[in-house]
Design an enzyme around this catalytic site. Sequence first.
Site, PDB file in Angstrom:
ATOM      1  N   ASP A  51      18.815  42.467 -16.110  1.00 25.48           N
ATOM      2  CA  ASP A  51      18.565  43.415 -17.265  1.00 25.48           C
ATOM      3  C   ASP A  51      18.160  44.842 -16.857  1.00 25.48           C
ATOM      4  O   ASP A  51      18.196  44.813 -15.711  1.00 25.48           O
ATOM      5  CB  ASP A  51      17.174  42.651 -17.894  1.00 25.48           C
ATOM      6  CG  ASP A  51      16.227  42.514 -17.290  1.00 25.48           C
ATOM      7  OD1 ASP A  51      15.684  43.415 -16.589  1.00 25.48           O
ATOM      8  OD2 ASP A  51      15.235  41.344 -17.450  1.00 25.48           O
ATOM      9  N   LYS A  74      20.917  41.849 -21.491  1.00 29.42           N
ATOM     10  CA  LYS A  74      20.736  40.850 -22.307  1.00 29.42           C
ATOM     11  C   LYS A  74      20.122  41.332 -23.504  1.00 29.42           C
ATOM     12  O   LYS A  74      19.336  42.272 -23.484  1.00 29.42           O
ATOM     13  CB  LYS A  74      19.819  39.731 -21.803  1.00 29.42           C
ATOM     14  CG  LYS A  74      18.603  39.907 -21.715  1.00 29.42           C
ATOM     15  CD  LYS A  74      17.497  38.652 -21.281  1.00 29.42           C
ATOM     16  CE  LYS A  74      16.153  39.283 -21.143  1.00 29.42           C
ATOM     17  NZ  LYS A  74      15.379  38.440 -20.290  1.00 29.42           N
ATOM     18  N   ARG A  76      18.481  39.989 -27.544  1.00 25.65           N
ATOM     19  CA  ARG A  76      18.398  38.450 -28.032  1.00 25.65           C
ATOM     20  C   ARG A  76      18.802  38.534 -29.650  1.00 25.65           C
ATOM     21  O   ARG A  76      18.453  39.577 -30.136  1.00 25.65           O
ATOM     22  CB  ARG A  76      17.049  38.314 -28.013  1.00 25.65           C
ATOM     23  CG  ARG A  76      16.459  37.724 -26.336  1.00 25.65           C
ATOM     24  CD  ARG A  76      15.086  37.064 -26.404  1.00 25.65           C
ATOM     25  NE  ARG A  76      14.583  36.965 -25.135  1.00 25.65           N
ATOM     26  CZ  ARG A  76      14.959  36.107 -24.337  1.00 25.65           C
ATOM     27  NH1 ARG A  76      15.459  35.037 -24.816  1.00 25.65           N
ATOM     28  NH2 ARG A  76      14.411  35.696 -23.212  1.00 25.65           N
ATOM     29  N   ASP A  98      15.224  39.048  -9.341  1.00 32.87           N
ATOM     30  CA  ASP A  98      14.193  39.516 -10.452  1.00 32.87           C
ATOM     31  C   ASP A  98      12.773  39.280  -9.885  1.00 32.87           C
ATOM     32  O   ASP A  98      12.785  38.879  -8.858  1.00 32.87           O
ATOM     33  CB  ASP A  98      14.473  38.750 -11.830  1.00 32.87           C
ATOM     34  CG  ASP A  98      13.968  39.651 -12.955  1.00 32.87           C
ATOM     35  OD1 ASP A  98      13.478  40.945 -12.830  1.00 32.87           O
ATOM     36  OD2 ASP A  98      14.282  39.096 -13.964  1.00 32.87           O
ATOM     37  N   ASP A 102       9.736  32.213 -15.312  1.00 35.52           N
ATOM     38  CA  ASP A 102       8.657  31.331 -16.069  1.00 35.52           C
ATOM     39  C   ASP A 102       9.286  30.080 -16.045  1.00 35.52           C
ATOM     40  O   ASP A 102       9.041  29.215 -15.471  1.00 35.52           O
ATOM     41  CB  ASP A 102       8.606  32.119 -17.630  1.00 35.52           C
ATOM     42  CG  ASP A 102       7.437  30.882 -18.504  1.00 35.52           C
ATOM     43  OD1 ASP A 102       6.808  30.064 -17.755  1.00 35.52           O
ATOM     44  OD2 ASP A 102       7.366  31.255 -19.635  1.00 35.52           O
ATOM     45  N   GLY A 104      13.092  29.877 -16.756  1.00 35.07           N
ATOM     46  CA  GLY A 104      14.219  30.220 -16.145  1.00 35.07           C
ATOM     47  C   GLY A 104      15.537  30.236 -16.861  1.00 35.07           C
ATOM     48  O   GLY A 104      16.678  30.445 -16.531  1.00 35.07           O
ATOM     49  N   THR A 106      16.814  32.286 -19.018  1.00 35.20           N
ATOM     50  CA  THR A 106      17.624  33.550 -19.316  1.00 35.20           C
ATOM     51  C   THR A 106      18.554  33.322 -18.007  1.00 35.20           C
ATOM     52  O   THR A 106      19.577  33.688 -18.001  1.00 35.20           O
ATOM     53  CB  THR A 106      16.774  34.681 -19.351  1.00 35.20           C
ATOM     54  OG1 THR A 106      16.327  34.690 -20.588  1.00 35.20           O
ATOM     55  CG2 THR A 106      17.892  35.990 -19.079  1.00 35.20           C
TER      56      THR A 106
END
Length: 167
Positions: A51, A74, A76, A98, A102, A104, A106
């Site tokens: 991102d 990305k 949303r 990255d 948390d 995963g 994405t």
Amino acid sequence: MNDMKFDSIATLHPHSPISLALIDNSEKISHVDYVEKAFKHIGNPVLVSPDAGAYKTTHEIAEKLNADLVPSNKVRVDGAPIISIQGDVNGKQCLIVDDLADGGRTFKFLAEALKQQGAAEVYLYVTHAQFNYGFDELKETIDHVYCTNSYKDIDDDFVTQFKLAGL
């Protein structure tokens, strides 16, 4: 933390440089060496920034490693990520880089988009690996995960974990 008057506070791969500016006597511990280990283990893949927030640090790593870089972005829509990829990944190994995972999800969607555009294999490097929902869903699109043990120790063949000194 500033009220505690620490002599120094070291943070591995902070999410934002603003956090370092707000903490007295803070210093950044670079994650580049860990990304480089994954990069060499895979065999010089294309680096992918997931991102806009990760682009600057991934670009710096790509320059240091003399690696190709493919930005992605990305947005949303109704809670679901819509991924766009700005580069050629056809037939290539890709390493998404990255700071934090948390669950995963994405990364799963990004890996799916990379493979739809012809990526041969997709790997993931995250410094801080929570993976609160396990790996079953990630294994559908990601070939292997690299991370540090900054958050917890992970015992899974799907993950190569780099140990931090003192943890």
